[in-house]
Design a protein around this motif. Structure first.
Motif, short mmCIF file in Angstrom:
data_model
loop_
_atom_site.label_atom_id
_atom_site.label_comp_id
_atom_site.label_asym_id
_atom_site.label_seq_id
_atom_site.Cartn_x
_atom_site.Cartn_y
_atom_site.Cartn_z
N SER A 4 38.13 51.66 17.45
CA SER A 4 37.94 51.11 18.79
C SER A 4 39.05 50.12 19.14
N VAL A 5 39.48 49.32 18.16
CA VAL A 5 40.59 48.39 18.38
C VAL A 5 41.88 49.18 18.59
N GLN A 6 42.09 50.19 17.77
CA GLN A 6 43.32 50.99 17.89
C GLN A 6 43.37 51.73 19.22
N LEU A 7 42.22 52.21 19.68
CA LEU A 7 42.17 52.89 20.97
C LEU A 7 42.55 51.92 22.09
N PHE A 61 41.24 60.36 21.78
CA PHE A 61 41.91 59.54 20.78
C PHE A 61 41.59 60.02 19.37
N ASN A 62 40.35 60.41 19.12
CA ASN A 62 40.01 60.91 17.79
C ASN A 62 40.84 62.14 17.43
N GLU A 108 32.93 54.97 11.28
CA GLU A 108 32.20 55.05 12.54
C GLU A 108 32.27 53.69 13.21
N THR A 109 32.69 53.66 14.48
CA THR A 109 32.84 52.39 15.17
C THR A 109 32.26 52.52 16.55
#
Length: 276
Positions: free
Chosen positions: A156-159, A205-206, A260-261
């Motif tokens: 989530s941070v990377q996205l 993103f995944n 999992e985030t």
């Protein structure tokens, strides 16, 4: 002039200020809406202080909206003070409010320390607001600063970082190309995934990060061969491959275990290990 609630005889500011601290989040939400609908400078300090401690996301967003209803002349100096707060939430919400106000003059307040803040939520907000306020001539420098954060945190941070970089446009390409050659596989994969998103914003993103990790794990040529074999198999014309593919166990070891985030705007899908 002090407004009086004709029903209770209690000054309106006192009643609203009390409601902003009520136990019920719906009451707090309604109070913030009321302040924004009838902005009174006497409640500015109460709003700012509440932003630092309000636990409910939707109420915090309404508090920020209410602050945008005041004159920037009085709001901006007070919000700027919060950027140096010891409370991470105060810093994050102050940045969020600056983004909503959209005053380009606040760009100078977005420091390197904010972009690298140890608190993920503060950093993520700083990335987003910096991209929204950055002058055209400063975009390259901002891109160079943001790529330093590649590989940081969970998905989530990377996205969030990838979205911020993509919003800067093509100016990020040289910095991403350099980062894609980084010996740290997490940094390289994040850079490649961001490149994929820049070329095709519709890519999930995944999908992008898994494809980037596949390329790093197999090497560009073997990854291309694997992709071609998969495409041929899907078309029903698969041919025996001359390239020996690694076992699933080896691939997972190279790529990493699934995690999992969640993200503040919604759940991010569970990450699947790449099917090698």
């Amino acid at each position: 002039m002090v407004l009086i609630n004709t029903t209770s005889g209690i000054p309106l500011n006192t009643r609203v200020a009390s409601a902003l601290g009520a136990k019920n989040s719906s009451v707090r939400l309604q109070a913030a809406l009321e302040v924004g609908s009838n902005p009174d400078p006497g409640l500015l300090e109460t709003l700012v202080e509440r932003c630092a401690v309000e636990p409910d996301f939707f109420v915090r967003d309404m508090l920020s909206w209410a602050l945008t209803r005041f004159s920037p002349r009085i709001t901006l100096p007070r919000i700027r003070q919060e950027l140096d707060s010891e409370r991470a939430q105060a810093r994050s919400q102050a940045l969020h409010t600056l983004g909503k106000i959209g005053d380009k003059g606040a760009w100078a307040w977005i420091t390197r320390d904010m972009l690298r803040d140890a608190d993920d939520e503060v950093a993520r907000t700083a990335w987003r607001v910096a991209v929204a306020l950055v002058p055209e001539g400063e975009k390259k420098a901002l891109a160079d600063e943001l790529v330093v954060q590649l590989g940081r945190g969970d998905r989530s941070v990377q996205l969030s970082l990838s979205r911020a970089l993509v919003d800067l446009g093509d100016v990020i390409e040289p910095a991403l190309e350099k980062a894609a050659a980084n010996p740290d596989p997490a940094v390289a994969a994040h850079a490649r995934a961001t490149e994929l998103l820049l070329r095709d914003p519709e890519t999930g993103f995944n999908v992008a990060i898994d494809e980037a990790r596949r390329v790093i794990a197999l090497g560009p040529e073997r990854a291309a061969a694997a992709a071609a074999a998969a495409a041929a198999a899907a078309a029903g014309v698969a041919e025996p491959s001359e390239v020996a593919e690694p076992s699933n166990a080896a691939c997972v070891a190279a790529i990493g275990e699934p995690t999992e985030t969640t993200e503040s705007t919604g759940a991010v899908d569970a990450v699947e290990a790449v099917d090698c």
